[in-house]
Design a protein around this motif. Structure first.
Motif, PDB file in Angstrom:
ATOM      1  N   LEU A 112      20.547 -31.581 -34.594  1.00 43.97           N
ATOM      2  CA  LEU A 112      20.268 -32.921 -35.095  1.00 43.97           C
ATOM      3  C   LEU A 112      20.491 -32.994 -36.612  1.00 43.97           C
ATOM      4  O   LEU A 112      20.942 -34.022 -37.134  1.00 43.97           O
ATOM      5  CB  LEU A 112      18.834 -33.321 -34.754  1.00 43.97           C
ATOM      6  N   ALA A 113      20.196 -31.916 -37.311  1.00 40.53           N
ATOM      7  CA  ALA A 113      20.442 -31.887 -38.753  1.00 40.53           C
ATOM      8  C   ALA A 113      21.931 -32.014 -39.056  1.00 40.53           C
ATOM      9  O   ALA A 113      22.333 -32.713 -39.997  1.00 40.53           O
ATOM     10  CB  ALA A 113      19.883 -30.596 -39.350  1.00 40.53           C
ATOM     11  N   LEU A 114      22.753 -31.358 -38.254  1.00 40.44           N
ATOM     12  CA  LEU A 114      24.202 -31.464 -38.459  1.00 40.44           C
ATOM     13  C   LEU A 114      24.687 -32.890 -38.215  1.00 40.44           C
ATOM     14  O   LEU A 114      25.544 -33.398 -38.942  1.00 40.44           O
ATOM     15  CB  LEU A 114      24.932 -30.491 -37.525  1.00 40.44           C
ATOM     16  N   LEU A 115      24.144 -33.529 -37.169  1.00 34.42           N
ATOM     17  CA  LEU A 115      24.505 -34.922 -36.922  1.00 34.42           C
ATOM     18  C   LEU A 115      24.103 -35.801 -38.105  1.00 34.42           C
ATOM     19  O   LEU A 115      24.857 -36.679 -38.534  1.00 34.42           O
ATOM     20  CB  LEU A 115      23.823 -35.429 -35.649  1.00 34.42           C
ATOM     21  N   LYS A 116      22.922 -35.553 -38.618  1.00 34.90           N
ATOM     22  CA  LYS A 116      22.407 -36.382 -39.708  1.00 34.90           C
ATOM     23  C   LYS A 116      23.236 -36.236 -40.978  1.00 34.90           C
ATOM     24  O   LYS A 116      23.473 -37.207 -41.705  1.00 34.90           O
ATOM     25  CB  LYS A 116      20.951 -36.000 -39.991  1.00 34.90           C
ATOM     26  N   ILE A 117      23.704 -35.025 -41.257  1.00 30.89           N
ATOM     27  CA  ILE A 117      24.407 -34.768 -42.513  1.00 30.89           C
ATOM     28  C   ILE A 117      25.901 -35.054 -42.417  1.00 30.89           C
ATOM     29  O   ILE A 117      26.498 -35.617 -43.338  1.00 30.89           O
ATOM     30  CB  ILE A 117      24.196 -33.309 -42.959  1.00 30.89           C
ATOM     31  N   TYR A 118      26.523 -34.688 -41.293  1.00 31.18           N
ATOM     32  CA  TYR A 118      27.980 -34.590 -41.267  1.00 31.18           C
ATOM     33  C   TYR A 118      28.703 -35.566 -40.343  1.00 31.18           C
ATOM     34  O   TYR A 118      29.933 -35.545 -40.311  1.00 31.18           O
ATOM     35  CB  TYR A 118      28.384 -33.161 -40.887  1.00 31.18           C
ATOM     36  N   LEU A 119      28.009 -36.408 -39.606  1.00 33.93           N
ATOM     37  CA  LEU A 119      28.734 -37.373 -38.789  1.00 33.93           C
ATOM     38  C   LEU A 119      29.540 -38.313 -39.688  1.00 33.93           C
ATOM     39  O   LEU A 119      29.038 -38.773 -40.715  1.00 33.93           O
ATOM     40  CB  LEU A 119      27.773 -38.183 -37.927  1.00 33.93           C
TER      41      LEU A 119
END
Length: 358
Positions: free
Chosen positions: A291-298
């Motif tokens: 979820l952190a990756l989605l939040k930062i890099y989408l």
């Protein structure tokens, strides 16, 4: 011309080969993507660790070994490894739950305190277990081991990796062997865990991924539904809108992260630091990390179109490239978001959502 084609293929990350089969005309789109977002002089490889890490991998095996423990007080006999008193995680880890200031080899001492006890785990006969693996498993592992981190594993390492994977298939016949486990187990080999401890660590780590590697991937597909619900609950609304705009199944977008636990595409140092948190916090950290990756890099969206690159480049490619770049250049930012999101995802919530998704 043939040599140039081979060099171009080597520059494509592992995600490119999979997306080639998912997206028509992917090769042309990949070339277009590189022209739009590639920066001169920067390596696009995502499967090899940074140059500094590669240089360390050619050092003697003792280079990765952890510092020897302090000697016991004078007059007292040394304790056997299994008798060492447990140490509090906070005393060994950074405040964020990851040992960012510790050498890679320190995990040989740190991680076993989190390995769950298993019957006979300290006395497993790896060779006997390996010989009991089914023939089809032996064949598939024999194909996968030689191509697993070839720049970091020597012949003896590959043989150890083969035995660990065969032994795991015998310990967990329901799973047996699934592609991706070779990359996960290789991390323990590179860090110089002995084979029995590496097997125990692999068993513990995969308990955070229940049913993910079974033949039908039932546990993984169930947790994809959990991820979708958590994304709606804990991520900002505009982030979830970006996720929907990708128009690619979430199980495809998340598979690398959950099935290989980042060990295939992330630098070794970043994978190890993420595993610090997963060992310490369990399944909530695994969900929080994605979820952190989605939040930062989408990719940002505007009227349903990708504003970072031309619309013909799949948003999933942009996302995965941004992740691979981000974990190299600013992994502290990733860990900060993982810490914050882990607090919002208690195990009880995961269990509830799993029950609803089953």
């Amino acid at each position: 011309q043939q040599q140039q084609q081979q060099q171009q293929q080597q520059q494509q990350p592992p995600s490119a080969s999979r997306l080639r089969s998912l997206v028509p005309g992917f090769s042309d789109k990949w070339d277009q993507f590189r022209r739009h977002v590639a920066k001169p002089g920067r390596s696009r490889s995502t499967s090899r660790p940074p140059a500094q890490m590669r240089r360390k991998s050619h050092q003697p095996e003792t280079a990765l070994a952890a510092a020897p423990p302090a000697p016991p007080p004078e007059g007292e006999p040394p304790l056997a490894p299994q008798q060492q008193p447990p140490r509090v995680a906070a005393a060994l880890a950074m405040p964020d739950g990851a040992c960012t200031n510790r050498p890679l080899g320190s995990r040989v001492q740190l991680w076993p305190q989190w390995f769950r006890s298993a019957e006979g785990g300290s006395t497993w006969d790896i060779e006997t277990l390996a010989h009991s693996a089914p023939n089809e498993v032996v064949r598939q592992i024999g194909l996968d081991v030689p191509r697993t981190r070839p720049d970091q594993l020597g012949p003896a390492d590959r043989e150890a990796l083969r035995r660990i994977l065969l032994a795991y298939s015998a310990k967990d016949p329901e799973v047996g062997y699934c592609q991706g486990l070779n990359s996960v187990a290789a991390v323990f080999v590179i860090l110089r865990f002995d084979e029995a401890t590496a097997l125990r660590g692999l068993c513990t780590l995969l308990q955070s991924c229940p049913g993910y590697h079974a033949p039908a991937l039932g546990g993984y597909l169930r947790d994809v539904a959990v991820i979708d619900t958590l994304a709606r609950q804990v991520l900002p609304a505009d982030i979830y809108l970006r996720l929907e705009s990708l128009e690619i199944p979430l199980d495809v977008l998340a598979c690398e992260h959950f099935l290989s636990l980042t060990s295939r595409t992330w630098p070794l140092s970043a994978t190890v630091q993420l595993w610090d948190v997963i060992f310490a916090e369990g399944q909530p950290a695994l969900f929080a990390s994605f979820l952190a990756l989605l939040k930062i890099y989408l990719p940002e969206v505007n009227n349903g179109e990708d504003t970072l690159v031309c619309a013909s480049i799949p948003g999933a490619v942009v996302f995965k490239q941004a992740v691979c770049k981000g974990v190299v250049e600013d992994f502290a930012c990733v860990l900060q978001h993982v810490r914050e999101l882990t607090k919002q995802i208690p195990q009880a919530l995961i269990d509830k959502l799993r029950a609803e998704a089953s």
